[in-house]
Design an enzyme around this catalytic site. Structure first.
Site, PDB file in Angstrom:
ATOM      1  N   ARG A 167       0.835  -1.214   0.000  1.00 20.34           N
ATOM      2  CA  ARG A 167       0.000   0.000   0.000  1.00 20.34           C
ATOM      3  C   ARG A 167       0.866   1.259   0.000  1.00 20.34           C
ATOM      4  O   ARG A 167       0.558   2.255   0.638  1.00 20.34           O
ATOM      5  CB  ARG A 167      -0.925   0.037   1.225  1.00 20.34           C
ATOM      6  CG  ARG A 167      -1.974  -1.044   1.274  1.00 20.34           C
ATOM      7  CD  ARG A 167      -3.019  -0.860   0.185  1.00 20.34           C
ATOM      8  NE  ARG A 167      -4.127  -1.784   0.349  1.00 20.34           N
ATOM      9  CZ  ARG A 167      -4.132  -3.051  -0.044  1.00 20.34           C
ATOM     10  NH1 ARG A 167      -3.063  -3.553  -0.655  1.00 20.34           N
ATOM     11  NH2 ARG A 167      -5.190  -3.815   0.143  1.00 20.34           N
ATOM     12  N   SER A 240     -11.077  -1.017   3.297  1.00 17.93           N
ATOM     13  CA  SER A 240     -10.266  -1.058   4.521  1.00 17.93           C
ATOM     14  C   SER A 240      -9.946   0.367   4.960  1.00 17.93           C
ATOM     15  O   SER A 240      -9.383   1.141   4.181  1.00 17.93           O
ATOM     16  CB  SER A 240      -8.946  -1.791   4.275  1.00 17.93           C
ATOM     17  OG  SER A 240      -9.179  -3.101   3.831  1.00 17.93           O
ATOM     18  N   GLU A 345      -5.768   4.150   5.921  1.00 18.20           N
ATOM     19  CA  GLU A 345      -5.432   3.920   4.515  1.00 18.20           C
ATOM     20  C   GLU A 345      -5.927   5.034   3.588  1.00 18.20           C
ATOM     21  O   GLU A 345      -5.209   5.454   2.693  1.00 18.20           O
ATOM     22  CB  GLU A 345      -5.993   2.564   4.064  1.00 18.20           C
ATOM     23  CG  GLU A 345      -5.499   2.165   2.698  1.00 18.20           C
ATOM     24  CD  GLU A 345      -6.224   0.967   2.125  1.00 18.20           C
ATOM     25  OE1 GLU A 345      -7.254   1.155   1.471  1.00 18.20           O
ATOM     26  OE2 GLU A 345      -5.742  -0.166   2.324  1.00 18.20           O
TER      27      GLU A 345
HETATM   28  N1  EPU Z   1     -10.876 -10.711  10.285  1.00 19.06           N
HETATM   29  C1  EPU Z   1     -11.506 -10.659  11.498  1.00 19.06           C
HETATM   30  N2  EPU Z   1     -12.581  -9.833  11.635  1.00 19.06           N
HETATM   31  C2  EPU Z   1     -13.040  -9.084  10.632  1.00 19.06           C
HETATM   32  C3  EPU Z   1     -12.386  -9.107   9.374  1.00 19.06           C
HETATM   33  C4  EPU Z   1     -11.290  -9.943   9.224  1.00 19.06           C
HETATM   34  O1  EPU Z   1     -11.124 -11.340  12.434  1.00 19.06           O
HETATM   35  O2  EPU Z   1     -14.022  -8.373  10.824  1.00 19.06           O
HETATM   36  C5  EPU Z   1      -9.741 -11.634  10.102  1.00 19.06           C
HETATM   37  C6  EPU Z   1     -10.107 -12.717   9.092  1.00 19.06           C
HETATM   38  O3  EPU Z   1     -10.714 -13.801   9.717  1.00 19.06           O
HETATM   39  C7  EPU Z   1      -8.778 -13.079   8.511  1.00 19.06           C
HETATM   40  C8  EPU Z   1      -7.996 -11.787   8.577  1.00 19.06           C
HETATM   41  O4  EPU Z   1      -8.660 -10.937   9.511  1.00 19.06           O
HETATM   42  O5  EPU Z   1      -8.119 -14.010   9.300  1.00 19.06           O
HETATM   43  C9  EPU Z   1      -7.853 -11.102   7.241  1.00 19.06           C
HETATM   44  O6  EPU Z   1      -9.116 -10.705   6.729  1.00 19.06           O
HETATM   45  P1  EPU Z   1      -9.393 -10.540   5.155  1.00 19.06           P
HETATM   46  O7  EPU Z   1      -9.054 -11.789   4.442  1.00 19.06           O
HETATM   47  O8  EPU Z   1     -10.772 -10.039   4.959  1.00 19.06           O
HETATM   48  O9  EPU Z   1      -8.350  -9.480   4.664  1.00 19.06           O
HETATM   49  P2  EPU Z   1      -7.817  -8.121   5.294  1.00 19.06           P
HETATM   50  O10 EPU Z   1      -6.411  -8.337   5.717  1.00 19.06           O
HETATM   51  O11 EPU Z   1      -8.757  -7.571   6.290  1.00 19.06           O
HETATM   52  C10 EPU Z   1      -6.746  -7.224   3.107  1.00 19.06           C
HETATM   53  C11 EPU Z   1      -6.787  -5.958   2.308  1.00 19.06           C
HETATM   54  C12 EPU Z   1      -8.055  -5.885   1.472  1.00 19.06           C
HETATM   55  C13 EPU Z   1      -8.082  -7.102   0.565  1.00 19.06           C
HETATM   56  C14 EPU Z   1      -8.028  -8.361   1.415  1.00 19.06           C
HETATM   57  C15 EPU Z   1      -7.937  -9.618   0.610  1.00 19.06           C
HETATM   58  C16 EPU Z   1      -5.554  -4.270   3.515  1.00 19.06           C
HETATM   59  C17 EPU Z   1      -5.626  -3.058   4.375  1.00 19.06           C
HETATM   60  N3  EPU Z   1      -6.725  -4.805   3.178  1.00 19.06           N
HETATM   61  O12 EPU Z   1      -7.821  -7.159   4.017  1.00 19.06           O
HETATM   62  O13 EPU Z   1      -7.994  -4.713   0.688  1.00 19.06           O
HETATM   63  O14 EPU Z   1      -9.236  -7.105  -0.230  1.00 19.06           O
HETATM   64  O15 EPU Z   1      -6.854  -8.348   2.249  1.00 19.06           O
HETATM   65  O16 EPU Z   1      -6.677  -9.704   0.033  1.00 19.06           O
HETATM   66  O17 EPU Z   1      -4.460  -4.715   3.172  1.00 19.06           O
HETATM   67  C18 EPU Z   1      -8.552  -2.381   0.834  1.00 19.06           C
HETATM   68  O18 EPU Z   1      -7.340  -2.147   0.883  1.00 19.06           O
HETATM   69  O19 EPU Z   1      -9.416  -1.466   0.872  1.00 19.06           O
HETATM   70  C19 EPU Z   1      -8.996  -3.762   0.797  1.00 19.06           C
HETATM   71  C20 EPU Z   1     -10.289  -4.097   0.861  1.00 19.06           C
END
Ligand code: EPU
Length: 358
Positions: A167, A240, A345
């Site tokens: 990012r 995010s 972000e």
């Molecule tokens: N999780 C929770 N609670 C929640 C949401 C997530 O415990 O409410 C846990 C999930 O269970 C999982 C982990 O957090 O173990 C990761 O969650 P997720 O797979 O949804 O991905 P993320 O790390 O929250 C990142 C990116 C997203 C991207 C997804 C998929 C960032 C800041 N965000 O989210 O990007 O779509 O991975 O690759 O890096 C964005 O940047 O706007 C965005 C949506």
């Protein structure tokens, strides 16, 4: 060419949060040439410039934005065979990102299939090296054509010159300096889809095609309210709101300790994390929820998405001040519980490349 410059234009409807005040002056540019003309107009008058893309990763201050807001609306997709299976795809900055993904997947070009469902415009994608489900635009980026406001020249930055990170990029670090005009990617005709993200691998059918992977990612995002859908109660958001914090081994050990002591996990392996070289990237959504902030919580007109703790949501009738106050309290709570500081972000919109929200 004559630019249609308007004054006192409300910006909230041009952003996915639907928050904030008006632009002192505003112009929508429909071509790269018009964009350069608008920049010259602003330079000649000493007007501060704020570039607005799809409005899906920005926060507009309640008091509005002084100077000229330049909305990028230039369109154009161009494909070029470069030998072997490689094909270059040049997108004008105002091309909706989903159209770029569609252009690639529909032609059996691999490299962007996991980046479906992301709102916003092509020109914004290299700025924060947009990534999701195991792919980043940086994996396929060849170059960025941009106007350099410092030297007043149109330049081409190759991939290395963009200094991409998680990012992160030079375009983001030197906020306000570069105005992206077009972006070029190199894709692979007939290439295998990328199925690296565990959640995606689990959801993908056996022998999935590029189109299958795209469809699966879209469905995963939809479940998390991470695609724009007018019928979704979580729709007014910027995806995010915080980046996933990258921490050192000591900090990670402390987070694990807290999680174990509080009974949040049974085993260290249950603390979600991504590989990040020598460091550890934690999941901010997980930290937020485990710090005691419920999905779907509301504080007046703003709150946390009921589908994903990392997305803050505006429910209508709110202010940017209320959104930022909620963000600050979430951040304080995560820091108090885990000792980890979350970074916002989205970009706070303002002249001359106002920094990302602190
Ligand atoms: N999780 C929770 N609670 C929640 C949401 C997530 O415990 O409410 C846990 C999930 O269970 C999982 C982990 O957090 O173990 C990761 O969650 P997720 O797979 O949804 O991905 P993320 O790390 O929250 C990142 C990116 C997203 C991207 C997804 C998929 C960032 C800041 N965000 O989210 O990007 O779509 O991975 O690759 O890096 C964005 O940047 O706007 C965005 C949506």
């Amino acid at each position: 060419m004559s630019l249609a410059i308007e004054t006192n234009v409300p910006l909230a409807p041009l952003t996915t949060f639907e928050l904030g005040g008006a632009a002192e002056s505003f112009v929508a540019v429909r071509s790269e040439a018009e964009c350069l003309e608008a920049l010259a107009h602003a330079e000649a008058r000493g007007l501060p410039v704020t570039v607005l893309g799809g409005g899906s990763n920005v926060v507009v201050p309640d008091e509005g934005v002084r100077g000229l807001v330049l909305a990028i609306r230039s369109r154009g997709l161009h494909l070029e065979e470069v030998g072997g299976a490689s094909v270059r795809l040049r997108a004008s900055a105002g091309e909706p990102w989903e159209d770029v993904v569609e252009a690639a997947v529909s032609r059996d070009l691999a490299g962007l299939e996991c980046l479906t469902g992301i709102p916003g415009l092509a020109g914004a994608t290299p700025i924060q090296n947009v990534g999701a489900y195991g792919q980043e635009v940086g994996d396929r980026l060849v170059s960025v054509e941009a106007y350099d406001r410092e030297t007043r020249r149109v330049i081409t930055l190759d991939r290395d010159a963009c200094e991409l990170g998680y990012r992160q990029s030079r375009l983001k670090r030197e906020a306000g300096r570069y105005v992206v005009l077009a972006v070029t990617f190199e894709l692979t005709r007939g290439g295998a889809p990328s199925i690296r993200y565990r959640e995606l691998a689990e959801a993908c059918p056996e022998g999935a095609s590029l189109a299958d992977v795209r469809r699966t990612v879209f469905a995963l995002r939809k479940k998390k309210s991470m695609v724009l859908d007018p019928a979704d109660p979580n729709r007014r958001s910027a995806g995010s709101f915080f980046t996933n914090p990258v921490v050192d081994a000591d900090t990670f050990a402390r987070v694990v300790e807290v999680a174990l002591t509080r009974g949040l996990v049974a085993r260290e392996e249950d603390v979600p994390r991504y590989p990040a070289g020598d460091a550890v990237k934690l999941a901010a959504g997980w930290l937020i929820e485990r710090a005691g902030i419920q999905k779907g919580m509301r504080r007046g007109p703003v709150g946390v998405s009921s589908a994903h703790a990392l997305a803050l949501v505006h429910h209508g009738g709110g202010t940017t001040g209320e959104l930022l106050a909620l963000a600050a309290s979430i951040r304080a709570q995560v820091e108090a519980v885990f000792g980890v500081r979350l970074e916002a972000e989205p970009r706070l919109l303002g002249p001359d490349g106002a920094p990302a929200l602190a």
